[in-house]
Design a protein around this motif. Sequence first.
Motif, PDB file in Angstrom:
ATOM      1  N   ASP A  30       6.591  -6.817  43.027  1.00 54.93           N
ATOM      2  CA  ASP A  30       5.325  -6.808  42.297  1.00 54.93           C
ATOM      3  C   ASP A  30       5.515  -6.304  40.868  1.00 54.93           C
ATOM      4  O   ASP A  30       4.765  -6.695  39.963  1.00 54.93           O
ATOM      5  N   ALA A  31       6.498  -5.429  40.675  1.00 55.52           N
ATOM      6  CA  ALA A  31       6.772  -4.924  39.334  1.00 55.52           C
ATOM      7  C   ALA A  31       7.619  -5.892  38.512  1.00 55.52           C
ATOM      8  O   ALA A  31       7.639  -5.819  37.285  1.00 55.52           O
ATOM      9  N   LEU A  36       8.629 -12.167  34.482  1.00 54.31           N
ATOM     10  CA  LEU A  36       9.447 -13.359  34.669  1.00 54.31           C
ATOM     11  C   LEU A  36       8.628 -14.636  34.564  1.00 54.31           C
ATOM     12  O   LEU A  36       8.970 -15.650  35.160  1.00 54.31           O
ATOM     13  N   THR A  37       7.552 -14.619  33.792  1.00 54.94           N
ATOM     14  CA  THR A  37       6.740 -15.820  33.621  1.00 54.94           C
ATOM     15  C   THR A  37       7.017 -16.421  32.251  1.00 54.94           C
ATOM     16  O   THR A  37       7.324 -15.711  31.293  1.00 54.94           O
ATOM     17  N   GLY A  38       6.924 -17.721  32.174  1.00 55.13           N
ATOM     18  CA  GLY A  38       7.158 -18.414  30.917  1.00 55.13           C
ATOM     19  C   GLY A  38       7.516 -19.863  31.177  1.00 55.13           C
ATOM     20  O   GLY A  38       7.647 -20.304  32.317  1.00 55.13           O
ATOM     21  N   PRO A  41      13.349 -21.418  31.652  1.00 60.12           N
ATOM     22  CA  PRO A  41      13.851 -20.866  32.917  1.00 60.12           C
ATOM     23  C   PRO A  41      14.182 -19.372  32.815  1.00 60.12           C
ATOM     24  O   PRO A  41      14.763 -18.917  31.835  1.00 60.12           O
ATOM     25  N   THR A  42      13.786 -18.642  33.833  1.00 58.95           N
ATOM     26  CA  THR A  42      14.213 -17.267  34.005  1.00 58.95           C
ATOM     27  C   THR A  42      15.679 -17.279  34.436  1.00 58.95           C
ATOM     28  O   THR A  42      16.052 -18.006  35.355  1.00 58.95           O
ATOM     29  N   VAL A  43      16.500 -16.481  33.790  1.00 59.56           N
ATOM     30  CA  VAL A  43      17.920 -16.423  34.116  1.00 59.56           C
ATOM     31  C   VAL A  43      18.173 -15.174  34.957  1.00 59.56           C
ATOM     32  O   VAL A  43      17.908 -14.055  34.516  1.00 59.56           O
ATOM     33  N   THR A  60      12.575 -18.026  46.141  1.00 57.47           N
ATOM     34  CA  THR A  60      11.318 -18.552  46.680  1.00 57.47           C
ATOM     35  C   THR A  60      10.157 -17.571  46.544  1.00 57.47           C
ATOM     36  O   THR A  60       9.019 -17.937  46.848  1.00 57.47           O
ATOM     37  N   ARG A  61      10.428 -16.370  46.089  1.00 56.66           N
ATOM     38  CA  ARG A  61       9.390 -15.346  45.939  1.00 56.66           C
ATOM     39  C   ARG A  61       9.043 -15.075  44.481  1.00 56.66           C
ATOM     40  O   ARG A  61       8.176 -14.238  44.198  1.00 56.66           O
ATOM     41  N   LEU A  62       9.720 -15.747  43.565  1.00 57.73           N
ATOM     42  CA  LEU A  62       9.463 -15.571  42.143  1.00 57.73           C
ATOM     43  C   LEU A  62       8.904 -16.865  41.555  1.00 57.73           C
ATOM     44  O   LEU A  62       9.274 -17.955  41.982  1.00 57.73           O
ATOM     45  N   PRO A  63       8.018 -16.747  40.556  1.00 52.60           N
ATOM     46  CA  PRO A  63       7.405 -17.945  39.974  1.00 52.60           C
ATOM     47  C   PRO A  63       8.245 -18.537  38.850  1.00 52.60           C
ATOM     48  O   PRO A  63       9.109 -17.884  38.279  1.00 52.60           O
TER      49      PRO A  63
END
Length: 272
Positions: A30-31, A36-38, A41-43, A60-63
Motif C-alpha cells: 500500500d505504501a 509506481l504510477t505513470g 514502465p515502472t522499472v 500482478t499486484r502492482l499497477p
Amino acid sequence: MTVEETLPFADWLRLREPADAAARAEELLDAVRPRLTGTTPTVIHDLGSGTGSMSRWLATRLPGPQHWVLHDRDADLLARAAEGMTGVVAADGAPVTVGTRCGDLTRLSAADLAEASLVTASALLDMLTAEEIERMVAACVGRPTLFAVSVTGRVRLTPGDPLDAAVEAAFNDHQRRTVDGRRLLGPDAVAATAAAFARRGVSVRQRPSPWRLGPAQADLAAEWFRGWVGAACAQRADLAGPAEAYARRRLADAAAGRLTVLVEHSDLLAGG
C-alpha cells in the motif's frame, strides 16, 4: 532460507513458492503503489530472483506497465524465471516485460540500479555477510526497497518435542557459519539491514511473514524439515544420533497430517 535441501534447488524453489506467496506482507504494498504510477514502465529490479517467484507474485499486484530486471548468479535459474513471466500482466492489465542480468549480487553498485523505481528480493538476506548487506543497502538507497520472507531464526512445531529447541539453535548457528571466508548473517540479517538503512536516514517498516504449514503443505513441511535437521546436524555432530529417531517421528507425523510448522520470517520495506 539457507538449508541443505534434498531436492534440486530449482525444485525446492518451486515447492516453496505457494508458501512464500501466502506469507508475504501485502500491506507493505500500500505504501509502494502510489509511487509506481505513470505512463512509462515502472522499472523493478529483483535481486536473487531464483525461478522468479517474487516477480510473478508482485507484478500482478502492482499497477501500470512494468519492466522487470531479474538478477541472479545462476544463468539457468534466470532463464526459468524469465520464461515463467510469460503471460504475466500488471494488476490493471498493463504489459509486463522482463530482462535478466547474471552476476554477483554482492558486488552491485548504485549505478547498477540507477534506473530502478523499486528494488525487491525474497529469501535472500540471510545468505549475505554484514559487509555485503552494507554494499547492497548503499546501492538501494534512493528508491523503495522491499525485502520479503527473510528468516528470523524462530520456529515452532506442533506438537512439541524435547529436541526442537536444540535443533533450532544448531540450525541458526549453521546459518551464521563462515563459508569461503564469508561470515553469513543468517537470522541476524533483517536487523542488520534495517540498521544499515537507518544509518543512511532511510525509514524502514517491518512486518511478520510466517510460513504456516499444516496437512495441506505436508510435502513442503517434510522437505523443509529434512533440510532444517540436516543443517543442524552438520553444525553439531553430537545431534546426529538423537536426530535419527527424532526425524522419523516428525516425518511420520507430517505424512499423517499431525504436524504443523510455523517458520517465522520478516518483510522489510525501506524508503516506501
